[in-house]
Design a protein around this motif. Structure first.
Motif, PDB file in Angstrom:
ATOM      1  N   THR A  70       0.841  -1.190   0.000  1.00 18.57           N
ATOM      2  CA  THR A  70       0.000   0.000   0.000  1.00 18.57           C
ATOM      3  C   THR A  70       0.886   1.253   0.000  1.00 18.57           C
ATOM      4  O   THR A  70       1.724   1.407   0.895  1.00 18.57           O
ATOM      5  CB  THR A  70      -0.930   0.018   1.228  1.00 18.57           C
ATOM      6  N   PRO A  71       0.698   2.144  -0.979  1.00 22.27           N
ATOM      7  CA  PRO A  71       1.508   3.368  -1.015  1.00 22.27           C
ATOM      8  C   PRO A  71       1.235   4.244   0.222  1.00 22.27           C
ATOM      9  O   PRO A  71       0.110   4.268   0.736  1.00 22.27           O
ATOM     10  CB  PRO A  71       1.046   4.069  -2.294  1.00 22.27           C
ATOM     11  N   PRO A  72       2.250   4.963   0.694  1.00 21.97           N
ATOM     12  CA  PRO A  72       2.100   5.792   1.896  1.00 21.97           C
ATOM     13  C   PRO A  72       0.902   6.754   1.878  1.00 21.97           C
ATOM     14  O   PRO A  72       0.237   6.874   2.911  1.00 21.97           O
ATOM     15  CB  PRO A  72       3.436   6.537   1.984  1.00 21.97           C
ATOM     16  N   PRO A  73       0.564   7.422   0.760  1.00 18.37           N
ATOM     17  CA  PRO A  73      -0.601   8.319   0.818  1.00 18.37           C
ATOM     18  C   PRO A  73      -1.913   7.594   1.134  1.00 18.37           C
ATOM     19  O   PRO A  73      -2.775   8.143   1.823  1.00 18.37           O
ATOM     20  CB  PRO A  73      -0.649   8.958  -0.577  1.00 18.37           C
ATOM     21  N   LEU A  74      -2.068   6.361   0.662  1.00 21.38           N
ATOM     22  CA  LEU A  74      -3.278   5.593   0.972  1.00 21.38           C
ATOM     23  C   LEU A  74      -3.302   5.233   2.450  1.00 21.38           C
ATOM     24  O   LEU A  74      -4.333   5.349   3.117  1.00 21.38           O
ATOM     25  CB  LEU A  74      -3.343   4.319   0.134  1.00 21.38           C
ATOM     26  N   ARG A  75      -2.161   4.807   2.947  1.00 21.71           N
ATOM     27  CA  ARG A  75      -2.081   4.447   4.363  1.00 21.71           C
ATOM     28  C   ARG A  75      -2.330   5.674   5.237  1.00 21.71           C
ATOM     29  O   ARG A  75      -2.975   5.582   6.286  1.00 21.71           O
ATOM     30  CB  ARG A  75      -0.704   3.834   4.662  1.00 21.71           C
ATOM     31  N   ALA A  76      -1.835   6.835   4.795  1.00 18.37           N
ATOM     32  CA  ALA A  76      -2.031   8.071   5.564  1.00 18.37           C
ATOM     33  C   ALA A  76      -3.514   8.411   5.674  1.00 18.37           C
ATOM     34  O   ALA A  76      -3.978   8.855   6.730  1.00 18.37           O
ATOM     35  CB  ALA A  76      -1.254   9.222   4.936  1.00 18.37           C
ATOM     36  N   CYS A  77      -4.277   8.193   4.610  1.00 20.08           N
ATOM     37  CA  CYS A  77      -5.735   8.432   4.656  1.00 20.08           C
ATOM     38  C   CYS A  77      -6.378   7.520   5.696  1.00 20.08           C
ATOM     39  O   CYS A  77      -7.155   7.973   6.540  1.00 20.08           O
ATOM     40  CB  CYS A  77      -6.369   8.176   3.297  1.00 20.08           C
ATOM     41  N   PHE A  78      -6.060   6.249   5.609  1.00 20.76           N
ATOM     42  CA  PHE A  78      -6.637   5.278   6.531  1.00 20.76           C
ATOM     43  C   PHE A  78      -6.254   5.607   7.969  1.00 20.76           C
ATOM     44  O   PHE A  78      -7.077   5.542   8.881  1.00 20.76           O
ATOM     45  CB  PHE A  78      -6.183   3.867   6.163  1.00 20.76           C
ATOM     46  N   ASP A  79      -5.000   5.997   8.170  1.00 18.92           N
ATOM     47  CA  ASP A  79      -4.534   6.326   9.515  1.00 18.92           C
ATOM     48  C   ASP A  79      -5.282   7.503  10.131  1.00 18.92           C
ATOM     49  O   ASP A  79      -5.423   7.576  11.357  1.00 18.92           O
ATOM     50  CB  ASP A  79      -3.028   6.606   9.511  1.00 18.92           C
ATOM     51  N   GLU A  80      -5.775   8.414   9.305  1.00 13.31           N
ATOM     52  CA  GLU A  80      -6.564   9.529   9.845  1.00 13.31           C
ATOM     53  C   GLU A  80      -7.851   9.013  10.478  1.00 13.31           C
ATOM     54  O   GLU A  80      -8.277   9.500  11.513  1.00 13.31           O
ATOM     55  CB  GLU A  80      -6.849  10.581   8.770  1.00 13.31           C
ATOM     56  N   PHE A  81      -8.471   8.014   9.861  1.00 17.04           N
ATOM     57  CA  PHE A  81      -9.666   7.410  10.459  1.00 17.04           C
ATOM     58  C   PHE A  81      -9.305   6.642  11.730  1.00 17.04           C
ATOM     59  O   PHE A  81      -9.966   6.771  12.751  1.00 17.04           O
ATOM     60  CB  PHE A  81     -10.367   6.475   9.463  1.00 17.04           C
ATOM     61  N   VAL A  82      -8.229   5.860  11.645  1.00 17.40           N
ATOM     62  CA  VAL A  82      -7.798   5.077  12.805  1.00 17.40           C
ATOM     63  C   VAL A  82      -7.503   5.994  13.990  1.00 17.40           C
ATOM     64  O   VAL A  82      -7.862   5.695  15.131  1.00 17.40           O
ATOM     65  CB  VAL A  82      -6.563   4.207  12.458  1.00 17.40           C
ATOM     66  N   SER A  83      -6.887   7.137  13.731  1.00 23.40           N
ATOM     67  CA  SER A  83      -6.508   8.082  14.788  1.00 23.40           C
ATOM     68  C   SER A  83      -7.700   8.688  15.520  1.00 23.40           C
ATOM     69  O   SER A  83      -7.532   9.288  16.586  1.00 23.40           O
ATOM     70  CB  SER A  83      -5.659   9.211  14.201  1.00 23.40           C
ATOM     71  N   CYS A  84      -8.876   8.539  14.972  1.00 21.79           N
ATOM     72  CA  CYS A  84     -10.086   9.071  15.616  1.00 21.79           C
ATOM     73  C   CYS A  84     -10.576   8.175  16.751  1.00 21.79           C
ATOM     74  O   CYS A  84     -11.479   8.563  17.500  1.00 21.79           O
ATOM     75  CB  CYS A  84     -11.199   9.255  14.586  1.00 21.79           C
ATOM     76  N   PHE A  85     -10.003   6.994  16.875  1.00 17.65           N
ATOM     77  CA  PHE A  85     -10.397   6.053  17.920  1.00 17.65           C
ATOM     78  C   PHE A  85      -9.290   5.953  18.965  1.00 17.65           C
ATOM     79  O   PHE A  85      -8.110   6.076  18.627  1.00 17.65           O
ATOM     80  CB  PHE A  85     -10.695   4.676  17.316  1.00 17.65           C
ATOM     81  N   PRO A  86      -9.645   5.717  20.221  1.00 18.15           N
ATOM     82  CA  PRO A  86      -8.623   5.642  21.275  1.00 18.15           C
ATOM     83  C   PRO A  86      -7.587   4.550  20.982  1.00 18.15           C
ATOM     84  O   PRO A  86      -7.931   3.479  20.489  1.00 18.15           O
ATOM     85  CB  PRO A  86      -9.428   5.296  22.535  1.00 18.15           C
ATOM     86  N   PRO A  87      -6.321   4.831  21.293  1.00 16.99           N
ATOM     87  CA  PRO A  87      -5.256   3.855  21.036  1.00 16.99           C
ATOM     88  C   PRO A  87      -5.467   2.517  21.745  1.00 16.99           C
ATOM     89  O   PRO A  87      -4.974   1.490  21.278  1.00 16.99           O
ATOM     90  CB  PRO A  87      -3.994   4.536  21.565  1.00 16.99           C
TER      91      PRO A  87
END
Length: 197
Positions: free
Chosen positions: A126-143
């Protein structure tokens, strides 16, 4: 690296970006069916062989446009998440930003999610820009939420469905705020808060 070689590399990178920009502008103005290598070559004032030295056909151009789009979307989502007043409001802000992006850039969104590309999702490639998009959603949930990637996948999938169905007129765009509030409240388990910008 020699100065001449560096200059040639800069010129090549400039031509590459010029082709991507021209394809995107043409698609936004007339739709992706209007984007042909002949029209692009005319638009950027290079021969078709020069265009083919950068891209192996239209699918490769669509892939490059999509990759640029993911970079833009990741930045757009990050700004929305960081601007949220409280952590509990971040998911709603990111979801609204996603739907706004899809509405404001329909041809770009189509390249990213509808047209065929060779971009790999959810893999080691997965190219980094795609992962960065997904990570923005993941970051909305508690670690400490060990299911936060699953929640992010379900939220993103639902948003994509809402964007495509709304764009095609299959669901009324007027109900988007209510659908979004329901999604955030029911799936993510957090109150969506006000869903209007």
């Amino acid at each position: 690296m020699s100065a001449i070689h560096e200059r040639r590399e800069r010129e090549r990178a400039h031509r590459h970006q010029l082709i991507i920009t021209a394809a995107r502008e043409l698609a936004e103005a007339e739709g992706w069916e209007a984007v042909t290598t002949r029209r692009l070559a005319d638009r950027v004032e290079y021969s078709q062989p020069v265009l083919y030295s950068h891209f192996n056909g239209k699918d490769a151009i669509v892939t490059a446009v999509a990759l640029d789009g993911f970079g833009e979307l990741a930045a757009h989502l990050r700004r929305a998440r960081e601007a949220a007043a409280e952590p509990g409001q971040a998911l709603g802000a990111v979801c609204r930003a996603y739907l706004d992006f899809a509405t404001e850039r329909p041809a770009l969104y189509q390249a990213m999610f509808v047209l065929p590309t060779d971009l790999k999702f959810a893999s080691a490639e997965t190219p980094p820009p795609l992962r960065a998009c997904f990570d923005e959603f993941v970051s909305c949930f508690p670690p400490d939420n060990d299911r936060r990637e699953l929640f992010a996948e379900v939220i993103w999938s639902a948003l994509h469905g809402m964007a495509v169905l709304s764009d095609s007129g299959r669901i009324p765009s007027a109900g988007q705020a209510e659908r979004l509030d329901f999604l955030i409240t029911q799936i993510a388990g957090i109150p969506g808060g006000p869903t209007t910008p």
